[in-house]
Write a protein that holds these residues in place. Sequence first.
Motif, PDB file in Angstrom:
ATOM      1  N   ARG A   1       0.752  -1.199  -0.080  1.00  0.00           N
ATOM      2  CA  ARG A   1      -0.068  -0.086   0.021  1.00  0.00           C
ATOM      3  C   ARG A   1       0.841   1.298   0.010  1.00  0.00           C
ATOM      4  O   ARG A   1       0.506   2.166  -0.710  1.00  0.00           O
ATOM      5  CB  ARG A   1      -0.990   0.091   1.244  1.00  0.00           C
ATOM      6  N   LYS A   2       1.937   1.044   0.651  1.00  0.00           N
ATOM      7  CA  LYS A   2       2.776   2.415   0.939  1.00  0.00           C
ATOM      8  C   LYS A   2       3.449   2.634  -0.322  1.00  0.00           C
ATOM      9  O   LYS A   2       3.654   3.847  -0.837  1.00  0.00           O
ATOM     10  CB  LYS A   2       3.733   2.506   2.181  1.00  0.00           C
ATOM     11  N   ALA A   3       3.997   1.706  -0.911  1.00  0.00           N
ATOM     12  CA  ALA A   3       4.848   1.691  -2.163  1.00  0.00           C
ATOM     13  C   ALA A   3       4.122   2.189  -3.252  1.00  0.00           C
ATOM     14  O   ALA A   3       4.313   3.056  -4.182  1.00  0.00           O
ATOM     15  CB  ALA A   3       5.308   0.254  -2.363  1.00  0.00           C
ATOM     16  N   GLU A   4       2.965   1.773  -3.375  1.00  0.00           N
ATOM     17  CA  GLU A   4       2.049   2.180  -4.669  1.00  0.00           C
ATOM     18  C   GLU A   4       1.572   3.560  -4.260  1.00  0.00           C
ATOM     19  O   GLU A   4       1.235   4.281  -5.276  1.00  0.00           O
ATOM     20  CB  GLU A   4       0.751   1.102  -4.534  1.00  0.00           C
ATOM     21  N   MET A   5       1.185   4.003  -2.981  1.00  0.00           N
ATOM     22  CA  MET A   5       0.678   5.493  -2.762  1.00  0.00           C
ATOM     23  C   MET A   5       2.064   6.212  -3.328  1.00  0.00           C
ATOM     24  O   MET A   5       1.864   7.241  -3.928  1.00  0.00           O
ATOM     25  CB  MET A   5       0.536   5.587  -1.383  1.00  0.00           C
ATOM     26  N   ALA A   6       3.166   5.778  -2.963  1.00  0.00           N
ATOM     27  CA  ALA A   6       4.605   6.591  -3.382  1.00  0.00           C
ATOM     28  C   ALA A   6       4.508   6.678  -4.648  1.00  0.00           C
ATOM     29  O   ALA A   6       4.840   7.616  -5.317  1.00  0.00           O
ATOM     30  CB  ALA A   6       5.619   5.990  -2.750  1.00  0.00           C
ATOM     31  N   LEU A   7       4.450   5.504  -5.348  1.00  0.00           N
ATOM     32  CA  LEU A   7       4.579   5.297  -6.962  1.00  0.00           C
ATOM     33  C   LEU A   7       3.668   6.375  -7.635  1.00  0.00           C
ATOM     34  O   LEU A   7       3.922   7.196  -8.912  1.00  0.00           O
ATOM     35  CB  LEU A   7       4.210   3.726  -7.493  1.00  0.00           C
ATOM     36  N   HIS A   8       2.395   6.442  -6.995  1.00  0.00           N
ATOM     37  CA  HIS A   8       1.257   7.175  -7.728  1.00  0.00           C
ATOM     38  C   HIS A   8       1.787   8.969  -7.444  1.00  0.00           C
ATOM     39  O   HIS A   8       1.650   9.628  -8.195  1.00  0.00           O
ATOM     40  CB  HIS A   8       0.042   7.121  -7.177  1.00  0.00           C
ATOM     41  N   GLY A   9       2.302   9.047  -6.160  1.00  0.00           N
ATOM     42  CA  GLY A   9       2.877  10.493  -5.982  1.00  0.00           C
ATOM     43  C   GLY A   9       3.993  10.948  -6.843  1.00  0.00           C
ATOM     44  O   GLY A   9       4.113  11.860  -7.477  1.00  0.00           O
ATOM     45  N   TRP A  10       5.085   9.943  -7.196  1.00  0.00           N
ATOM     46  CA  TRP A  10       6.095  10.228  -7.816  1.00  0.00           C
ATOM     47  C   TRP A  10       5.722  10.381  -9.507  1.00  0.00           C
ATOM     48  O   TRP A  10       6.295  11.119 -10.166  1.00  0.00           O
ATOM     49  CB  TRP A  10       7.036   9.219  -7.832  1.00  0.00           C
ATOM     50  N   ALA A  11       4.732   9.574  -9.713  1.00  0.00           N
ATOM     51  CA  ALA A  11       4.218   9.659 -11.303  1.00  0.00           C
ATOM     52  C   ALA A  11       3.651  11.021 -11.470  1.00  0.00           C
ATOM     53  O   ALA A  11       3.731  11.519 -12.549  1.00  0.00           O
ATOM     54  CB  ALA A  11       3.198   8.474 -11.550  1.00  0.00           C
ATOM     55  N   GLN A  12       2.781  11.471 -10.462  1.00  0.00           N
ATOM     56  CA  GLN A  12       2.163  12.959 -10.653  1.00  0.00           C
ATOM     57  C   GLN A  12       3.401  13.859 -10.572  1.00  0.00           C
ATOM     58  O   GLN A  12       3.377  14.980 -11.462  1.00  0.00           O
ATOM     59  CB  GLN A  12       1.334  13.074  -9.370  1.00  0.00           C
ATOM     60  N   ALA A  13       4.387  13.874  -9.980  1.00  0.00           N
ATOM     61  CA  ALA A  13       5.425  14.491  -9.947  1.00  0.00           C
ATOM     62  C   ALA A  13       6.493  14.484 -11.320  1.00  0.00           C
ATOM     63  O   ALA A  13       7.240  14.991 -11.590  1.00  0.00           O
ATOM     64  CB  ALA A  13       6.408  14.701  -8.844  1.00  0.00           C
ATOM     65  N   LYS A  14       6.106  13.238 -12.166  1.00  0.00           N
ATOM     66  CA  LYS A  14       7.034  12.973 -13.207  1.00  0.00           C
ATOM     67  C   LYS A  14       8.583  12.839 -12.914  1.00  0.00           C
ATOM     68  O   LYS A  14       9.413  13.255 -13.756  1.00  0.00           O
ATOM     69  CB  LYS A  14       6.807  13.895 -14.264  1.00  0.00           C
ATOM     70  N   TYR A  15       8.754  12.222 -11.690  1.00  0.00           N
ATOM     71  CA  TYR A  15      10.183  12.102 -11.140  1.00  0.00           C
ATOM     72  C   TYR A  15      10.529  10.775 -11.433  1.00  0.00           C
ATOM     73  O   TYR A  15      10.046   9.698 -10.716  1.00  0.00           O
ATOM     74  CB  TYR A  15      10.113  12.493  -9.727  1.00  0.00           C
ATOM     75  N   ALA A  16      11.310  10.331 -12.437  1.00  0.00           N
ATOM     76  CA  ALA A  16      11.851   8.971 -12.809  1.00  0.00           C
ATOM     77  C   ALA A  16      12.350   8.441 -11.679  1.00  0.00           C
ATOM     78  O   ALA A  16      11.978   7.087 -11.597  1.00  0.00           O
ATOM     79  CB  ALA A  16      12.898   9.026 -13.867  1.00  0.00           C
ATOM     80  N   LYS A  17      13.433   8.744 -10.953  1.00  0.00           N
ATOM     81  CA  LYS A  17      14.046   7.907 -10.038  1.00  0.00           C
ATOM     82  C   LYS A  17      12.982   7.552  -8.516  1.00  0.00           C
ATOM     83  O   LYS A  17      13.097   6.683  -8.336  1.00  0.00           O
ATOM     84  CB  LYS A  17      15.032   8.909  -9.241  1.00  0.00           C
ATOM     85  N   GLY A  18      12.222   8.551  -8.460  1.00  0.00           N
ATOM     86  CA  GLY A  18      11.064   8.175  -7.223  1.00  0.00           C
ATOM     87  C   GLY A  18      10.349   6.918  -8.026  1.00  0.00           C
ATOM     88  O   GLY A  18       9.850   6.202  -7.054  1.00  0.00           O
ATOM     89  N   ILE A  19       9.757   7.131  -9.124  1.00  0.00           N
ATOM     90  CA  ILE A  19       9.018   6.011  -9.503  1.00  0.00           C
ATOM     91  C   ILE A  19       9.856   4.640  -9.717  1.00  0.00           C
ATOM     92  O   ILE A  19       9.356   3.854  -9.247  1.00  0.00           O
ATOM     93  CB  ILE A  19       8.663   6.320 -11.074  1.00  0.00           C
ATOM     94  N   GLY A  20      11.184   4.780 -10.087  1.00  0.00           N
ATOM     95  CA  GLY A  20      11.913   3.534  -9.839  1.00  0.00           C
ATOM     96  C   GLY A  20      12.166   3.112  -8.768  1.00  0.00           C
ATOM     97  O   GLY A  20      11.972   1.882  -8.538  1.00  0.00           O
ATOM     98  N   ASP A  21      12.314   3.992  -7.468  1.00  0.00           N
ATOM     99  CA  ASP A  21      12.429   3.556  -6.223  1.00  0.00           C
ATOM    100  C   ASP A  21      11.224   2.569  -5.637  1.00  0.00           C
ATOM    101  O   ASP A  21      11.426   1.416  -4.954  1.00  0.00           O
ATOM    102  CB  ASP A  21      12.656   4.506  -5.307  1.00  0.00           C
ATOM    103  N   SER A  22       9.953   3.128  -6.071  1.00  0.00           N
ATOM    104  CA  SER A  22       8.828   2.615  -5.583  1.00  0.00           C
ATOM    105  C   SER A  22       8.793   1.369  -6.228  1.00  0.00           C
ATOM    106  O   SER A  22       8.057   0.228  -5.800  1.00  0.00           O
ATOM    107  CB  SER A  22       7.469   3.359  -6.191  1.00  0.00           C
ATOM    108  N   LEU A  23       8.967   1.101  -7.748  1.00  0.00           N
ATOM    109  CA  LEU A  23       8.720  -0.118  -8.498  1.00  0.00           C
ATOM    110  C   LEU A  23       9.768  -1.218  -7.748  1.00  0.00           C
ATOM    111  O   LEU A  23       9.528  -2.127  -7.710  1.00  0.00           O
ATOM    112  CB  LEU A  23       9.079   0.098  -9.826  1.00  0.00           C
ATOM    113  N   THR A  24      11.000  -0.616  -7.459  1.00  0.00           N
ATOM    114  CA  THR A  24      11.908  -1.551  -6.904  1.00  0.00           C
ATOM    115  C   THR A  24      11.500  -2.299  -5.637  1.00  0.00           C
ATOM    116  O   THR A  24      11.458  -3.719  -5.543  1.00  0.00           O
ATOM    117  CB  THR A  24      13.331  -0.891  -6.328  1.00  0.00           C
ATOM    118  N   ILE A  25      10.552  -1.620  -4.558  1.00  0.00           N
ATOM    119  CA  ILE A  25       9.888  -2.087  -3.491  1.00  0.00           C
ATOM    120  C   ILE A  25       8.988  -3.258  -3.978  1.00  0.00           C
ATOM    121  O   ILE A  25       8.918  -4.296  -3.418  1.00  0.00           O
ATOM    122  CB  ILE A  25       9.287  -1.072  -2.545  1.00  0.00           C
ATOM    123  N   LEU A  26       8.114  -2.832  -4.866  1.00  0.00           N
ATOM    124  CA  LEU A  26       7.125  -3.729  -5.333  1.00  0.00           C
ATOM    125  C   LEU A  26       7.679  -4.827  -5.839  1.00  0.00           C
ATOM    126  O   LEU A  26       7.205  -6.199  -5.673  1.00  0.00           O
ATOM    127  CB  LEU A  26       6.126  -2.938  -6.352  1.00  0.00           C
TER     128      LEU A  26
END
Length: 460
Positions: free
Chosen positions: A336-361
């Motif tokens: 739940r936390k990783a997917e919430m972060a993934l959505h937030g980073w996607a909104q910000a269009k921040y590639a590294k943040g998206i990648g960090d969240s995907l790593t956890i998932l």
Amino acid sequence: MSELNQPLEEQARQIIRDWLTAHTRSLRNLAREAGLQPSVLSRFLKGETTLEAGSAVKLYSVLQHTLSAIERKTFIVATGLLPLALAFSNDTMLMTDKHASPYEIGSRLMLAGLTQYDHKVYAEAIALFRTAEEIFGAGSSQAALAGCMIAQIFINLGDLHQAQTEAERVQQTYGAVMDPNTKAELYRIHTWVAYYQGNYGPAAQWDRARIKLGEEAGIERFQHPHFLGRIYYDLGCLGQSALPNAQLFQRAVDCFAQANQIDQRWGNETNQAFEHFRTAQVLHKQGDWQAARSLRAKARQIFNNGSFGGSIALLNIEVEEAKILLENDEFKRAKRKAEMALHGWAQAKYAKGIGDSLTILGELEYTQGNEARALEIFTAKLCIYPYDNHPSNRQIWEDIYYLEQEIIRREGRKFYQQLIQRIYRLAQHRQGYFTYLNRIITDRSLEIERIFGQLQSFLP
């Protein structure tokens, strides 16, 4: 001076006076940091003259980090700089204004670019900064600063190769004319690019050069050792340094503590929160979970209090806590936390943040024995943030190798080939987790081909 302008300029003077008082800085010190003659600032504060646009921009570059949003807007309007929201739409008018000097036009375009940058309208911001750079000319430190902003945008977009190209271009073109502020900014960008590529030696060299510049110029905010702390922490986690891990972790804590002291003197609460957060990471790694949890809560509180950039900064805490939940086998909460972060980073269009969240998932699926799903998510992460030397990506490539061996052992070589082909189709059509490729601006087509070629090369 008109009666309408006089009250506005007095507001700007008061903002400067209040800033000097709050930070216990002298007028001469502020002038040096802004790259101005002290007499220019002194005469303005005495009401003897107005601020030329270029001087106002230089002052703003120093003051903006600790001013409130209202103070920033007041200062921009009061010093005669074109209102940020209108500057972008009127840049053609500015270019044809026969009464404006090239320096004034460039300064206004810089402010217009900053407006678009703040709103994450990066393509327009790059165009504005490039135009400003051309207008300032090769002999201007402000032109170098425009180039630095372009490099920063490419960092935000996750295009580290282009960011490095831009930074090297600025270094070669403007190395002899940059003032200390601009040079420190360039060193920071070099540090950031090297760090996020996993090149810790060069990253540390650039950060130490920035700190030395601050010491020589007597400018404290350049002596901020935050990235050195992060480098020490990462090296301790990797266990690949000649120094004992405990010593590396202690150096990291010391760097964050020193950075926090500088943040306090400069009134930057957001940076203070980051020092708490990074220190918490070290303490958690050392097993002091209670102290780490307390510092994360402190950082979260500061971000929640409305500090500039706080809503985005909170995502770093969500990612960290998702990791901790995964370590403790609390899979549902971690997801739940990783997917919430993934959505937030996607909104910000921040590639590294998206990648960090995907790593956890991906790690979550791997831990639960869902090898095919883990392989898909790991591959998506590599396509979105494709820097092989980064420690996170090196670990993912190791995990993928073992995943491949396990899948082939259980299901056979043909099944693995079909799986790779299915994942490749997802990447081509931007489906599944590959849909997040649509949330970043940088084109990853060449990297996708390279990554899938490498996946095929793993086959025995």
